[in-house]
Write a protein that holds these residues in place. Structure first.
Motif, PDB file in Angstrom:
ATOM      1  N   GLU A  86       5.318   3.815   9.927  1.00 52.01           N
ATOM      2  CA  GLU A  86       6.622   3.780   9.259  1.00 52.01           C
ATOM      3  C   GLU A  86       6.544   2.964   7.968  1.00 52.01           C
ATOM      4  O   GLU A  86       7.115   3.343   6.942  1.00 52.01           O
ATOM      5  CB  GLU A  86       7.668   3.175  10.200  1.00 52.01           C
ATOM      6  N   LEU A  87       5.823   1.855   8.007  1.00 46.73           N
ATOM      7  CA  LEU A  87       5.639   1.033   6.817  1.00 46.73           C
ATOM      8  C   LEU A  87       4.967   1.839   5.702  1.00 46.73           C
ATOM      9  O   LEU A  87       5.410   1.806   4.553  1.00 46.73           O
ATOM     10  CB  LEU A  87       4.794  -0.200   7.142  1.00 46.73           C
ATOM     11  N   ILE A  88       3.918   2.565   6.048  1.00 51.63           N
ATOM     12  CA  ILE A  88       3.207   3.357   5.035  1.00 51.63           C
ATOM     13  C   ILE A  88       4.132   4.412   4.441  1.00 51.63           C
ATOM     14  O   ILE A  88       4.180   4.588   3.217  1.00 51.63           O
ATOM     15  CB  ILE A  88       1.927   3.989   5.636  1.00 51.63           C
ATOM     16  N   GLU A  89       4.878   5.108   5.279  1.00 45.57           N
ATOM     17  CA  GLU A  89       5.822   6.115   4.776  1.00 45.57           C
ATOM     18  C   GLU A  89       6.854   5.488   3.848  1.00 45.57           C
ATOM     19  O   GLU A  89       7.149   6.034   2.771  1.00 45.57           O
ATOM     20  CB  GLU A  89       6.528   6.806   5.942  1.00 45.57           C
ATOM     21  N   ASN A  90       7.417   4.348   4.244  1.00 45.65           N
ATOM     22  CA  ASN A  90       8.424   3.680   3.421  1.00 45.65           C
ATOM     23  C   ASN A  90       7.845   3.157   2.118  1.00 45.65           C
ATOM     24  O   ASN A  90       8.492   3.218   1.070  1.00 45.65           O
ATOM     25  CB  ASN A  90       9.080   2.536   4.203  1.00 45.65           C
ATOM     26  N   LEU A  91       6.626   2.630   2.188  1.00 46.21           N
ATOM     27  CA  LEU A  91       5.968   2.132   0.978  1.00 46.21           C
ATOM     28  C   LEU A  91       5.705   3.266   0.001  1.00 46.21           C
ATOM     29  O   LEU A  91       5.936   3.126  -1.201  1.00 46.21           O
ATOM     30  CB  LEU A  91       4.671   1.411   1.345  1.00 46.21           C
ATOM     31  N   ILE A  92       5.248   4.401   0.505  1.00 46.46           N
ATOM     32  CA  ILE A  92       5.012   5.560  -0.361  1.00 46.46           C
ATOM     33  C   ILE A  92       6.314   5.999  -1.014  1.00 46.46           C
ATOM     34  O   ILE A  92       6.370   6.252  -2.222  1.00 46.46           O
ATOM     35  CB  ILE A  92       4.362   6.720   0.420  1.00 46.46           C
ATOM     36  N   ALA A  93       7.380   6.093  -0.231  1.00 46.69           N
ATOM     37  CA  ALA A  93       8.675   6.527  -0.772  1.00 46.69           C
ATOM     38  C   ALA A  93       9.188   5.542  -1.819  1.00 46.69           C
ATOM     39  O   ALA A  93       9.639   5.952  -2.900  1.00 46.69           O
ATOM     40  CB  ALA A  93       9.691   6.679   0.358  1.00 46.69           C
ATOM     41  N   ALA A  94       9.112   4.244  -1.530  1.00 51.22           N
ATOM     42  CA  ALA A  94       9.606   3.241  -2.477  1.00 51.22           C
ATOM     43  C   ALA A  94       8.770   3.227  -3.752  1.00 51.22           C
ATOM     44  O   ALA A  94       9.315   3.157  -4.864  1.00 51.22           O
ATOM     45  CB  ALA A  94       9.610   1.859  -1.827  1.00 51.22           C
ATOM     46  N   ALA A  95       7.449   3.304  -3.608  1.00 46.74           N
ATOM     47  CA  ALA A  95       6.576   3.299  -4.789  1.00 46.74           C
ATOM     48  C   ALA A  95       6.818   4.542  -5.645  1.00 46.74           C
ATOM     49  O   ALA A  95       6.882   4.453  -6.875  1.00 46.74           O
ATOM     50  CB  ALA A  95       5.113   3.215  -4.361  1.00 46.74           C
ATOM     51  N   SER A  96       6.972   5.686  -4.998  1.00 50.70           N
ATOM     52  CA  SER A  96       7.246   6.917  -5.750  1.00 50.70           C
ATOM     53  C   SER A  96       8.550   6.817  -6.512  1.00 50.70           C
ATOM     54  O   SER A  96       8.637   7.213  -7.678  1.00 50.70           O
ATOM     55  CB  SER A  96       7.303   8.124  -4.806  1.00 50.70           C
ATOM     56  N   GLU A  97       9.571   6.274  -5.865  1.00 53.01           N
ATOM     57  CA  GLU A  97      10.868   6.125  -6.520  1.00 53.01           C
ATOM     58  C   GLU A  97      10.771   5.191  -7.724  1.00 53.01           C
ATOM     59  O   GLU A  97      11.327   5.472  -8.783  1.00 53.01           O
ATOM     60  CB  GLU A  97      11.881   5.588  -5.512  1.00 53.01           C
TER      61      GLU A  97
END
Length: 187
Positions: free
Chosen positions: A157-168
Motif C-alpha cells: 500500500e505504501l508503494i502504491e501511495n508513493l507512486i500516486a503521490a510522486a506522479s501527482e
C-alpha cells in the motif's frame, strides 16, 4: 515650434517603447528562469523518487520471495533464507538513506510516505524474522505469519501511495507558470 513639439513626442515615444521592451525582456528572462528552475527541480525530484521506488521494489521483492517460500514450504531453507534476509536488511538501510533525500526534496505529499518507508520495511522484516524463527524452532508461528502478512500489505500500500503521490507532484510541476508567478518584484 512644431519641430520642437515633434521632437518631444518622438523622444517620449522612443522612451515608452524602450521601457515596454525592457519590461517585456525582463518578464521573458524571468519566465525562462522560472521554467528552467521548475524543470531542474522536477528532474531532481524524479531522480530521487525513482531511486527510492527502485530500492523499495528490491527489498519488497526479497521479502515477498521469503514470505512466499515460507507460505509454501513451511520449512525455512537456512542458507537461502538467511542470505535473502541479509540482503533485505542492507536494502532497507538503502531505502532509509534514499528516503532522506526524498524528504529533503519534498513536497509534503511525498515526504510523509518517504518518512515511513524504512519503518514499514523494518516492521515487515522483523515479523518475517519472527515467523522464520518460530517455524525453525517448531513453535506456533500463526501470529507471526499473520503479522508478516499485514506488514506485506502495508508495504504494498505504501508503494502504491508513493507512486500516486510522486506522479501527482511531478505532473503538477510540469504546469506552465502563471503570469502572476513570474512577475518581477518591485524594489
Amino acid at each position: 515650434m512644431a519641430a520642437v513639439l515633434g521632437a518631444g513626442v518622438g523622444v517620449v515615444g522612443t522612451l515608452a517603447v524602450a521601457a515596454l521592451t525592457m519590461t517585456a525582456t525582463r518578464w521573458q528572462v524571468r519566465t525562462q528562469a522560472v521554467d528552467a528552475h521548475a524543470q531542474w527541480r522536477r528532474q531532481v525530484r524524479r531522480d530521487a523518487y525513482v531511486a527510492l521506488l527502485n530500492a523499495l521494489g528490491e527489498v519488497n521483492e526479497d521479502l515477498f520471495e521469503i514470505s512466499m517460500y515460507m507460505y509454501n514450504c513451511r520449512q525455512p531453507e537456512e542458507l537461502h533464507t538467511h542470505e535473502r534476509m541479509l540482503h533485505a536488511v542492507a536494502g532497507t538501510r538503502e531505502v532509509c538513506r534514499l528516503a532522506w533525500v526524498v524528504e529533503l526534496e519534498g513536497p509534503e505529499e511525498v515526504r510523509g510516505y518517504a518518512h515511513v518507508a524504512g519503518g514499514k520495511l523494518n516492521v515487515w522484516l522483523v515479523c518475517l524474522s519472527d515467523w522464520y524463527e518460530a517455524v525453525r524452532d517448531g513453535r506456533d508461528a500463526s501470529e507471526a505469519e499473520e503479522r508478516t502478512r499485514a506488514g506485506m500489505h502495508e508495504v504494498e500500500e505504501l508503494i502504491e501511495n508513493l507512486i500516486a503521490a510522486a506522479s501527482e507532484v511531478l505532473d503538477g510541476v510540469d504546469q506552465p507558470p502563471s503570469f502572476a508567478s513570474t512577475r518581477l518584484a518591485r524594489p
